[in-house]
Scaffold this motif. Sequence first.
Motif, short mmCIF file in Angstrom:
data_model
loop_
_atom_site.label_atom_id
_atom_site.label_comp_id
_atom_site.label_asym_id
_atom_site.label_seq_id
_atom_site.Cartn_x
_atom_site.Cartn_y
_atom_site.Cartn_z
N LEU A 113 0.85 -1.19 0.00
CA LEU A 113 0.00 0.00 0.00
C LEU A 113 0.89 1.24 0.00
N VAL A 114 0.58 2.19 -0.84
CA VAL A 114 1.33 3.45 -0.85
C VAL A 114 0.36 4.61 -0.69
N GLY A 115 0.77 5.57 0.10
CA GLY A 115 -0.01 6.78 0.23
C GLY A 115 0.43 7.79 -0.81
N SER A 116 -0.51 8.50 -1.37
CA SER A 116 -0.18 9.50 -2.38
C SER A 116 0.54 10.67 -1.72
N ASP A 117 1.10 11.54 -2.54
CA ASP A 117 1.86 12.68 -2.03
C ASP A 117 1.02 13.95 -2.01
N ASP A 118 -0.27 13.82 -1.70
CA ASP A 118 -1.10 15.01 -1.55
C ASP A 118 -0.50 15.89 -0.46
N ASP A 119 -0.59 17.20 -0.64
CA ASP A 119 0.02 18.13 0.31
C ASP A 119 -0.65 18.05 1.67
N PHE A 120 0.16 18.15 2.70
CA PHE A 120 -0.32 18.21 4.07
C PHE A 120 -0.44 19.70 4.41
N ASP A 121 -1.65 20.23 4.30
CA ASP A 121 -1.86 21.66 4.53
C ASP A 121 -3.01 21.88 5.50
N PHE A 122 -3.00 23.05 6.14
CA PHE A 122 -3.99 23.33 7.18
C PHE A 122 -3.99 24.83 7.47
N HIS A 123 -4.95 25.24 8.31
CA HIS A 123 -5.13 26.64 8.69
C HIS A 123 -5.02 26.76 10.21
N THR A 124 -4.51 27.89 10.67
CA THR A 124 -4.45 28.17 12.11
C THR A 124 -4.91 29.59 12.39
N ILE A 125 -5.59 29.76 13.51
CA ILE A 125 -5.97 31.08 14.02
C ILE A 125 -5.50 31.13 15.47
N GLN A 126 -4.69 32.17 15.79
CA GLN A 126 -4.10 32.24 17.12
C GLN A 126 -4.22 33.65 17.72
N ALA A 127 -4.45 33.69 19.02
CA ALA A 127 -4.36 34.93 19.78
C ALA A 127 -2.94 35.04 20.33
N LYS A 128 -2.41 36.29 20.38
CA LYS A 128 -1.02 36.49 20.75
C LYS A 128 -0.90 37.60 21.79
N VAL A 129 0.09 37.47 22.65
CA VAL A 129 0.45 38.54 23.57
C VAL A 129 1.97 38.70 23.49
N SER A 130 2.42 39.95 23.41
CA SER A 130 3.85 40.23 23.24
C SER A 130 4.31 41.27 24.24
N TYR A 131 5.56 41.15 24.67
CA TYR A 131 6.22 42.14 25.51
C TYR A 131 7.26 42.83 24.64
N ARG A 132 7.16 44.16 24.54
CA ARG A 132 8.05 44.94 23.67
C ARG A 132 9.08 45.67 24.51
N PHE A 133 10.35 45.49 24.11
CA PHE A 133 11.45 46.10 24.87
C PHE A 133 11.66 47.55 24.43
#
Length: 275
Positions: free
Chosen positions: A255-275
């Motif tokens: 059995l062989v798996g095809s080479d379809d792209d492994f792609d996805f979406h992400t949504i993230q909340a961020k907090v940053s400290y600025r120097f």
Amino acid sequence: MKKFLLLASATMISAPAFAADVVMEEPPAPVVMEVPATRDWSGLYVGLQAGYGFGDDGQVELSPFTPALVGPFTPAGAPVGSSFNANGDFDDGFVGGAHIGYDQQYGKIVLGGILDINYTDLGDEQRAFSRSPAEYVVERDLDYLATLRGRLGYAFNDRFMAYATGGLAYGQVDFNYRQGAASPASTVSTSGGQDSDFGYTVGGGIEMRATDKISFGLEYLYTNLGGNDYSANLQGGPFGGVGGAAGTNPGGTTLVGSDDDFDFHTIQAKVSYRF
């Protein structure tokens, strides 16, 4: 006459003393208005992010690489050795980690770069069934994801910025193969058990400055880690090989798996400290 002369003399003598006692008022000093320094987005920052990842189902296609004389994967009437589509499910899940970056502002334009690394709970699972009947499952799991990106932003003011971003993505992808209890085959060998995949990521976001040092943001990214190859050699029963039915493939069925792209979406909340 003498009285007049004496009065005149006294007046002339006291005049300089009287003049010395006159106080001249100086004009008030000009008031200097302090103009507060305008802060911008330039500088180094570090922070944390957390969010959710999701993708499309059915990203991997399985096919019997070795044409089987007895077609365990072939529907009745179909050519022997035909490929078949597995039922795919993308495993949505948590994405979160840390980041470090630097921005430089030129007027309203903000240029910068960012490096981040995330733990992920993302993957996909493909289930296929043969006429045996039996179940065959291939899983891909993304252990972690790192990106190195540029940022092009527009500062509406010193508190709010929108930006586009894109760059290189790197992920560690694990492959797992398993068979249902009713499967007549045994897995002799597999390949592609773990891949270090490079790809790309693009997206955008917004950032708001709460204080001089703290900013909050929301970011969307589309990530594509390219194709992945996977194979599993099955032997026994209708798959041929050791213990296989007479007249089937002596080397078993792969059995062989095809080479379809492994792609996805992400949504993230961020907090940053600025120097």
